[in-house]
Design a protein around this motif. Structure first.
Motif, PDB file in Angstrom:
ATOM      1  N   TYR A 106       0.766  -1.297   0.083  1.00  0.00           N
ATOM      2  CA  TYR A 106       0.039  -0.029  -0.054  1.00  0.00           C
ATOM      3  C   TYR A 106       0.892   1.374   0.099  1.00  0.00           C
ATOM      4  O   TYR A 106       0.557   2.488  -0.327  1.00  0.00           O
ATOM      5  CB  TYR A 106      -0.990   0.026   1.264  1.00  0.00           C
ATOM      6  N   CYS A 107       2.182   1.079   0.566  1.00  0.00           N
ATOM      7  CA  CYS A 107       2.873   2.320   0.765  1.00  0.00           C
ATOM      8  C   CYS A 107       3.635   2.817  -0.397  1.00  0.00           C
ATOM      9  O   CYS A 107       4.520   1.854  -1.065  1.00  0.00           O
ATOM     10  CB  CYS A 107       3.751   1.902   1.926  1.00  0.00           C
ATOM     11  N   GLN A 146      10.200   9.961  12.165  1.00  0.00           N
ATOM     12  CA  GLN A 146       9.573   8.901  11.430  1.00  0.00           C
ATOM     13  C   GLN A 146      10.526   8.758   9.772  1.00  0.00           C
ATOM     14  O   GLN A 146      10.920   9.791   9.408  1.00  0.00           O
ATOM     15  CB  GLN A 146       8.138   9.148  10.727  1.00  0.00           C
ATOM     16  N   SER A 147      10.459   7.483   9.444  1.00  0.00           N
ATOM     17  CA  SER A 147      11.298   7.195   8.203  1.00  0.00           C
ATOM     18  C   SER A 147      10.959   5.822   7.554  1.00  0.00           C
ATOM     19  O   SER A 147      10.221   5.112   8.284  1.00  0.00           O
ATOM     20  CB  SER A 147      12.894   7.037   8.677  1.00  0.00           C
ATOM     21  N   SER A 206       9.700   6.361  15.179  1.00  0.00           N
ATOM     22  CA  SER A 206       8.589   5.439  14.292  1.00  0.00           C
ATOM     23  C   SER A 206       9.529   4.978  13.129  1.00  0.00           C
ATOM     24  O   SER A 206       9.383   5.627  12.022  1.00  0.00           O
ATOM     25  CB  SER A 206       7.550   6.378  14.078  1.00  0.00           C
ATOM     26  N   GLY A 236      10.195   1.664  12.285  1.00  0.00           N
ATOM     27  CA  GLY A 236       9.877   0.313  11.689  1.00  0.00           C
ATOM     28  C   GLY A 236      10.685  -0.713  12.824  1.00  0.00           C
ATOM     29  O   GLY A 236      11.010  -0.660  13.786  1.00  0.00           O
ATOM     30  N   ARG A 281       2.718   0.364  13.866  1.00  0.00           N
ATOM     31  CA  ARG A 281       1.412  -0.180  13.613  1.00  0.00           C
ATOM     32  C   ARG A 281       1.537  -1.675  13.232  1.00  0.00           C
ATOM     33  O   ARG A 281       2.293  -2.105  12.505  1.00  0.00           O
ATOM     34  CB  ARG A 281       0.668   0.676  12.520  1.00  0.00           C
ATOM     35  N   GLU A 287      -0.962  -2.886  11.684  1.00  0.00           N
ATOM     36  CA  GLU A 287      -1.486  -2.390  10.321  1.00  0.00           C
ATOM     37  C   GLU A 287      -2.931  -3.403  10.092  1.00  0.00           C
ATOM     38  O   GLU A 287      -3.682  -2.951   9.634  1.00  0.00           O
ATOM     39  CB  GLU A 287      -0.543  -2.910   9.071  1.00  0.00           C
ATOM     40  N   ARG A 313       6.586  -8.426  13.569  1.00  0.00           N
ATOM     41  CA  ARG A 313       6.033  -7.244  14.152  1.00  0.00           C
ATOM     42  C   ARG A 313       5.496  -7.326  15.817  1.00  0.00           C
ATOM     43  O   ARG A 313       5.834  -6.491  16.535  1.00  0.00           O
ATOM     44  CB  ARG A 313       4.765  -7.108  13.233  1.00  0.00           C
ATOM     45  N   LEU A 359      -4.648   0.179   9.686  1.00  0.00           N
ATOM     46  CA  LEU A 359      -4.975   0.853   8.499  1.00  0.00           C
ATOM     47  C   LEU A 359      -6.539   0.137   8.253  1.00  0.00           C
ATOM     48  O   LEU A 359      -6.918  -0.963   8.261  1.00  0.00           O
ATOM     49  CB  LEU A 359      -4.431   0.252   7.116  1.00  0.00           C
ATOM     50  N   PRO A 407      -7.337   5.630   7.372  1.00  0.00           N
ATOM     51  CA  PRO A 407      -7.989   5.025   6.213  1.00  0.00           C
ATOM     52  C   PRO A 407      -6.801   4.538   5.333  1.00  0.00           C
ATOM     53  O   PRO A 407      -6.007   5.406   5.110  1.00  0.00           O
ATOM     54  CB  PRO A 407      -9.061   6.206   5.653  1.00  0.00           C
ATOM     55  N   PHE A 408      -7.084   3.703   4.659  1.00  0.00           N
ATOM     56  CA  PHE A 408      -6.269   3.414   3.451  1.00  0.00           C
ATOM     57  C   PHE A 408      -6.382   4.407   2.059  1.00  0.00           C
ATOM     58  O   PHE A 408      -7.582   4.423   1.971  1.00  0.00           O
ATOM     59  CB  PHE A 408      -6.104   1.777   3.168  1.00  0.00           C
ATOM     60  N   ILE A 409      -5.309   4.911   1.501  1.00  0.00           N
ATOM     61  CA  ILE A 409      -5.479   5.500   0.495  1.00  0.00           C
ATOM     62  C   ILE A 409      -4.639   5.012  -0.570  1.00  0.00           C
ATOM     63  O   ILE A 409      -3.341   5.083  -0.177  1.00  0.00           O
ATOM     64  CB  ILE A 409      -5.023   7.058   0.927  1.00  0.00           C
ATOM     65  N   ILE A 412       3.794   8.648   1.399  1.00  0.00           N
ATOM     66  CA  ILE A 412       3.296   7.193   1.647  1.00  0.00           C
ATOM     67  C   ILE A 412       2.048   6.962   0.866  1.00  0.00           C
ATOM     68  O   ILE A 412       1.633   5.955   0.584  1.00  0.00           O
ATOM     69  CB  ILE A 412       2.969   7.025   3.260  1.00  0.00           C
ATOM     70  N   TYR A 413       1.103   7.968   0.896  1.00  0.00           N
ATOM     71  CA  TYR A 413       0.047   7.890  -0.130  1.00  0.00           C
ATOM     72  C   TYR A 413      -0.192   9.238  -0.772  1.00  0.00           C
ATOM     73  O   TYR A 413       0.286  10.483  -0.323  1.00  0.00           O
ATOM     74  CB  TYR A 413      -1.298   7.681   0.923  1.00  0.00           C
TER      75      TYR A 413
HETATM   76  N1  SAH Z   1       8.563   2.635   8.283  1.00  0.00           N
HETATM   77  C1  SAH Z   1       7.763   2.962   9.743  1.00  0.00           C
HETATM   78  C2  SAH Z   1       6.860   4.234   9.157  1.00  0.00           C
HETATM   79  C3  SAH Z   1       5.734   3.656   8.385  1.00  0.00           C
HETATM   80  S1  SAH Z   1       4.859   5.203   7.732  1.00  0.00           S
HETATM   81  C4  SAH Z   1       7.190   1.603  10.155  1.00  0.00           C
HETATM   82  O1  SAH Z   1       7.028   0.633   9.427  1.00  0.00           O
HETATM   83  O2  SAH Z   1       6.361   1.615  11.041  1.00  0.00           O
HETATM   84  C5  SAH Z   1       3.540   5.393   9.010  1.00  0.00           C
HETATM   85  C6  SAH Z   1       2.337   4.779   8.635  1.00  0.00           C
HETATM   86  O3  SAH Z   1       1.655   5.182   7.197  1.00  0.00           O
HETATM   87  C7  SAH Z   1       2.164   3.115   8.214  1.00  0.00           C
HETATM   88  O4  SAH Z   1       2.290   2.510   9.549  1.00  0.00           O
HETATM   89  C8  SAH Z   1       0.823   2.725   7.518  1.00  0.00           C
HETATM   90  O5  SAH Z   1      -0.070   2.570   8.462  1.00  0.00           O
HETATM   91  C9  SAH Z   1       0.493   4.379   6.998  1.00  0.00           C
HETATM   92  N2  SAH Z   1       0.467   4.138   5.596  1.00  0.00           N
HETATM   93  C10 SAH Z   1       1.439   3.771   4.861  1.00  0.00           C
HETATM   94  N3  SAH Z   1       0.796   3.497   3.418  1.00  0.00           N
HETATM   95  C11 SAH Z   1      -0.330   4.180   3.602  1.00  0.00           C
HETATM   96  C12 SAH Z   1      -1.493   4.531   2.632  1.00  0.00           C
HETATM   97  N4  SAH Z   1      -1.309   4.026   1.135  1.00  0.00           N
HETATM   98  N5  SAH Z   1      -2.674   4.952   3.145  1.00  0.00           N
HETATM   99  C13 SAH Z   1      -2.806   5.176   4.287  1.00  0.00           C
HETATM  100  N6  SAH Z   1      -1.598   5.066   5.345  1.00  0.00           N
HETATM  101  C14 SAH Z   1      -0.696   4.641   4.998  1.00  0.00           C
END
Ligand code: SAH
Length: 330
Positions: free
Chosen positions: A55-56, A93-94, A122, A124, A145, A147, A166, A185, A215-217, A291-292
């Protein structure tokens, strides 16, 4: 109030009682954590990632984004700016970027902890030894998360990753004395309502101190590009139920909610949330941490975000906390 798994499922499936649910969550929020909103200044310091989350937008096989890495000294510099702006928590965060080895992260953490602030990481999945070293250098909190707790779905969404690892991360972090944040998500393709109920129960079982739900985007440069958005309302419901079950945890009004609804964070703050994480990354990097798509405020500078969110929070008669915003409220 405690809901059974079946009750959670029934509430999630039935939209006729949503106003009741959101009002109840707002009351539980007021009774347990009060009217203060905690602001956390978010620094997105690297968009380089070795993972392949379907999703990312930062997934390693996305060759279309411009990758960046902020130098350790500059991360500390930006953290200082955030603290000068009034933030009492800095969140780093990264993507999962090996450049930031244990040693490099420890230097960054020590530098930031010389400032007057709490520090959340944050970044990973890492080893127990890494988490231990980060804690010893002064990191206070960690967000990772889960997830989704649906193991099949987890596997489909995360090539080469392992659900059990995880969970191991969350347990290690908890044992090391971090305040631990997790979350999910909402609206991943193939996700069931039943599994969302399980997610909420998981947050409770693992002893989460913070829970972020969004929400997932769909991102155009990912395998899920043609999937539908997650539902804003369903994400809000999962968040509201989390507040009702977990009572005094910290719950952010997430940026992804605001991406789907222009008033999303204020609605979330009135449905159980008590935290906002404004972006303090400088403009040159913001758009690249994609990320989205359609992330909010990508053309703003950190001070603009702070003023904007302060105004919104005051407009609903809530106050901005001057404390560090630990779960215990110290
Ligand atoms: N690498 C770190 C940070 C991830 S980014 C980790 O693994 O924890 C933070 C959050 O963005 C993720 O945990 C995920 O839930 C959210 N995210 C990633 N892609 C997304 C998407 N397409 N839509 C909505 N949220 C998203």
């Amino acid at each position: 109030m405690d809901f059974s798994r079946q009750e959670l499922i029934d509430i999630l499936k039935d939209d006729s009682r949503n106003d009741w649910l959101f009002e109840l969550a707002d009351r539980v929020r007021l009774e347990n954590v009060g009217d203060e909103v905690h602001l956390r200044g978010l620094i997105e310091f690297s968009n380089i990632c070795k993972c392949q989350c379907n999703y990312c937008g930062l997934r390693s096989s996305n060759k279309t984004i411009d990758r960046y890495r902020i130098e350790p000294d500059d991360i500390i510099f930006y953290a200082k700016k955030a603290v000068d702006m009034g933030y009492k928590t800095v969140v780093l965060q990264s993507g999962e970027d090996d450049f930031y080895s244990r040693e490099v992260m420890c230097e960054v953490i020590k530098g930031i902890k010389e400032l007057d602030c709490a520090l959340t990481l944050s970044i990973g999945e890492r080893s127990f030894e890494d988490y231990k070293a980060f804690k010893e250098c002064g990191a206070d909190r960690y967000l990772i998360r889960i997830e989704t707790t649906d193991r099949e779905l987890y596997k489909k969404m995360h090539p080469n990753m392992d659900f059990e690892n995880r969970v191991r991360c969350l347990k290690d972090l908890k044992n090391l004395g971090y305040e631990v944040g997790t979350g999910c998500l909402v609206g991943l393709p193939g996700q069931t309502i039943e599994s969302l109920a399980d997610d909420i129960l998981f947050f409770k079982e693992i002893g989460a101190d913070m829970v972020g739900i969004g929400p997932f985007i769909p991102h155009p440069q990912t395998p899920l590009k043609d999937c539908e958005n997650g539902s804003f309302t369903l994400a809000l419901k999962v968040m509201a139920l989390t507040r009702i079950l977990l009572k005094n945890v910290n719950i952010p009004a997430t940026t992804a909610m605001e991406t789907l609804n222009p008033n999303g964070r204020i609605i979330a703050l009135q449905s159980g949330a008590n935290v906002v994480m404004p972006n303090v990354t400088t403009k040159e990097f913001r758009a690249k941490y994609e990320i989205y798509p359609n992330k909010i405020c990508i053309n703003e500078e950190p001070s603009q975000c702070r003023n904007c969110i302060e105004g919104k929070i005051k407009s609903i008669s809530r106050t901005i906390s001057k404390g560090y915003g630990f779960r215990s409220n110290s």
